[in-house]
Motif scaffolding. Structure first.
Motif, PDB file in Angstrom:
ATOM      1  N   TYR A 149       0.834  -1.205   0.000  1.00 37.65           N
ATOM      2  CA  TYR A 149       0.000   0.000   0.000  1.00 37.65           C
ATOM      3  C   TYR A 149       0.869   1.257   0.000  1.00 37.65           C
ATOM      4  N   HIS A 189       0.514   5.198   0.707  1.00 34.89           N
ATOM      5  CA  HIS A 189      -0.366   6.185   1.335  1.00 34.89           C
ATOM      6  C   HIS A 189       0.065   7.573   0.896  1.00 34.89           C
ATOM      7  N   TYR A 226      -0.483  11.625   1.341  1.00 35.01           N
ATOM      8  CA  TYR A 226      -0.983  12.501   2.398  1.00 35.01           C
ATOM      9  C   TYR A 226      -0.251  13.842   2.351  1.00 35.01           C
ATOM     10  N   TYR A 263       4.255  10.900   0.434  1.00 37.03           N
ATOM     11  CA  TYR A 263       3.750   9.540   0.235  1.00 37.03           C
ATOM     12  C   TYR A 263       4.678   8.571   0.947  1.00 37.03           C
ATOM     13  N   ILE A 279       3.123   1.730   3.434  1.00 45.41           N
ATOM     14  CA  ILE A 279       2.626   1.332   4.754  1.00 45.41           C
ATOM     15  C   ILE A 279       2.716  -0.190   4.881  1.00 45.41           C
ATOM     16  N   ILE A 319      -3.132  -2.824   7.431  1.00 44.04           N
ATOM     17  CA  ILE A 319      -4.229  -2.326   6.599  1.00 44.04           C
ATOM     18  C   ILE A 319      -5.378  -3.324   6.520  1.00 44.04           C
ATOM     19  N   ARG A 368      -6.615   1.475   9.169  1.00 45.92           N
ATOM     20  CA  ARG A 368      -5.216   1.199   9.505  1.00 45.92           C
ATOM     21  C   ARG A 368      -5.084   1.157  11.020  1.00 45.92           C
ATOM     22  N   GLU A 414      -6.839   4.429  12.435  1.00 43.48           N
ATOM     23  CA  GLU A 414      -7.204   5.474  11.470  1.00 43.48           C
ATOM     24  C   GLU A 414      -8.207   4.873  10.488  1.00 43.48           C
ATOM     25  N   TRP A 427      -9.900   5.790   7.154  1.00 40.51           N
ATOM     26  CA  TRP A 427      -9.851   6.713   6.025  1.00 40.51           C
ATOM     27  C   TRP A 427     -11.012   6.450   5.076  1.00 40.51           C
ATOM     28  N   GLN A 459      -9.063  15.312   5.145  1.00 39.07           N
ATOM     29  CA  GLN A 459      -7.801  14.710   4.712  1.00 39.07           C
ATOM     30  C   GLN A 459      -6.677  15.738   4.675  1.00 39.07           C
ATOM     31  N   PHE A 507      -5.169   5.737  -0.537  1.00 36.77           N
ATOM     32  CA  PHE A 507      -4.310   4.559  -0.469  1.00 36.77           C
ATOM     33  C   PHE A 507      -4.334   3.871  -1.826  1.00 36.77           C
ATOM     34  N   GLU A 537      -3.462   0.325  -3.644  1.00 32.91           N
ATOM     35  CA  GLU A 537      -3.241  -1.091  -3.365  1.00 32.91           C
ATOM     36  C   GLU A 537      -2.570  -1.748  -4.564  1.00 32.91           C
TER      37      GLU A 537
END
Length: 483
Positions: free
Chosen positions: A135, A137, A139, A148, A151, A156, A173, A193, A195, A219, A241, A243
């Motif tokens: 993943y 992430h 942000y 970024y 993770i 997850i 998460r 968390e 999201w 966010q 996120f 994947e």
């Protein structure tokens, strides 16, 4: 289990706390997450053999006993790291190139991805190969800068929009943080968390193991320069996120080889313990008045002498051959299966041999190439989703019209090749294929466009030198005529 969104919408925080706890407990105990944690251990060379105690044996009544005199060497063999690193190096050992016809967006990508993109892709591929999925992430950090990170996959819980599992509806998460219990003792508590498309909800673990809602946040927050006190909460409209899967099944590289690696570890460990305990020597004792066989072994290993009280007693030393050939045959078969089912390249010299022709190398790398081609397809799919966030950020902050679909990714597979053979074939193809195609396939050329510019400059300089030489020759001839 109830629907978390419905429970949250009703405002039933007690029920939400219970459902979150159940969801996380189920996830931590799932086969997928157990395999992920196991893959991390095997990659760090902490295999299941570490949990075996070779000193244990069953007594006459079935009870477990420990023979303190027996060796307890446990050998882990890090085949997983070899296979994972092979595939990662093969796919992204050379940097992944990206390009777009939008020059402004290309310049932005070059500046933004200059330092961390290559490392992120390598870490992502390593995570994907070990655990079956990874993943990214995306942000905004505390300074409001877009960032970024990869993770850990075991943190997850993906929640999909439908049963086809193609689009994330939300991501939960969870991870450990240091905290204090009611008695002031330091413990590790979970932080959660949640999201969604436009916000993130933070939860802290309570004393009962459930989760209390802490804060609900957009966010990211945005303020304009003309009125910095006016802050607006914004969201992507999409779960931030990305994947990425290892293969179509979403399984890690350990799944297909674990039983073979465990058998390899067991055979090697038992052999080393046999050697350490001199078990090829069997002691036959008659008339010994000692209390146990352990006393005999301890005396023999310590001094090489066994005292016998009975005058009619004697000691015979019998040699027992260890089946080395059978052991070696079993280890060879296991090693072959590890690289066969793991679709890797055995680096042992006797496997590679001395043949270095292009055909031989392609055959050697064939299984690895097939495995990695699937991963490359899924990696590119994930990178396009990642670039979507960068394009959205660029369009909002630069007033551009960048389209993430117009970015082209090129994965430059890192395979050992016979460079001399390739160069010879390219030279023989001169006139049959374009010069650009020759440059694209030349092992010494990393940037075709740059190489073409260098060749053009070189040709221009050669022509200038050529004309200078002709002019100098003409001047010299004129001087000779005048003389």
């Amino acid at each position: 289990m109830g629907n978390l969104n419905d429970i949250y919408a009703l405002g039933d925080m007690i029920e939400l706390s219970k459902e979150l706890k159940n969801l996380i407990d189920q996830d931590m105990g799932s086969i997928e997450k157990i395999n992920m944690r196991k893959a991390d251990s095997y990659y760090d060379n902490v295999n299941d053999i570490a949990n075996i105690d070779f000193r244990k044996y069953k007594g006459s009544c079935g009870e477990t006993k420990i023979n303190e005199n027996r060796s307890n060497q446990r050998l882990s063999h890090n085949f997983l790291k070899i296979l994972v690193n092979q595939a990662v190096s093969y796919i992204v050992g050379n940097p992944v190139n990206y390009s777009t016809d939008d020059k402004q967006f290309q310049d932005f990508l070059d500046d933004y991805l200059m330092f961390n993109f290559d490392d992120m892709v390598v870490n992502l591929c390593k995570e994907v190969r070990k655990k079956g999925r990874g993943y990214i992430h995306v942000y905004y950090d505390s300074l409001g800068e877009l960032d970024y990170a990869v993770i850990p996959s075991e943190q997850i819980i993906p929640i999909y929009r439908d049963g086809f599992k193609k689009e994330l509806e939300s991501v939960i998460r969870y991870y450990g943080v240091n905290a204090l219990d009611p008695k002031g003792k330091e413990v590790v508590a979970k932080r959660v968390e949640w999201w969604t498309e436009n916000e993130v909800r933070y939860f802290n673990q309570n004393d009962e193991g459930g989760f209390d809602l802490d804060i609900v946040s957009p966010q990211w927050e945005y303020s304009i320069d003309t009125n910095p006190d006016l802050v607006e909460g914004l969201g992507w409209g999409k779960v931030p996120f990305v994947e990425v899967f290892n293969n179509d099944e979403g399984t890690g590289d350990l799944v297909d080889i674990k039983c073979h690696v465990d058998s390899y570890d067991l055979i090697q460990s038992e052999f080393v313990n046999q050697i350490a305990d001199i078990r090829e020597i069997l002691i036959k004792v008659l008339g010994y008045s000692g209390s146990s066989a352990d006393d005999i072994l301890q005396a023999f290993r310590g001094t090489g002498i066994v005292k016998i009280d009975d005058a009619s007693g004697n000691v015979d030393v019998l040699k027992s051959e260890i089946p080395v050939e059978a052991r070696q045959s079993a280890l060879t078969n296991l090693r072959d299966n590890i690289f066969l089912f793991g679709q890797g390249v055995d680096p042992a010299p006797d496997k590679i041999g001395t043949t270095v022709s292009g055909i031989a190398l392609k055959m050697l790398y064939g299984s690895l190439d097939l495995k990695c081609n699937i991963s490359i397809r899924l990696l590119k799919k994930g990178l396009y989703q990642f670039i979507w966030f960068l394009a959205e950020h660029f369009n909002r902050t630069h007033g551009g019209g960048a389209n993430y679909k117009h970015v082209k990714f090129t994965v430059n597979k890192n395979m050992i090749v016979n460079e001399t053979e390739i160069i010879t074939n390219l030279a023989n193809s001169k006139g049959l294929i374009s010069d650009s195609t020759i440059l694209e396939n030349h092992p010494f050329v990393l940037d075709v466009e740059l190489e073409e510019e260098r060749l053009a400059a070189q040709n221009e300089n050669d022509m200038e030198d050529f004309y200078k030489a002709i002019k100098t020759e003409e001047v010299e001839k004129e001087g000779e005529v005048q003389d």
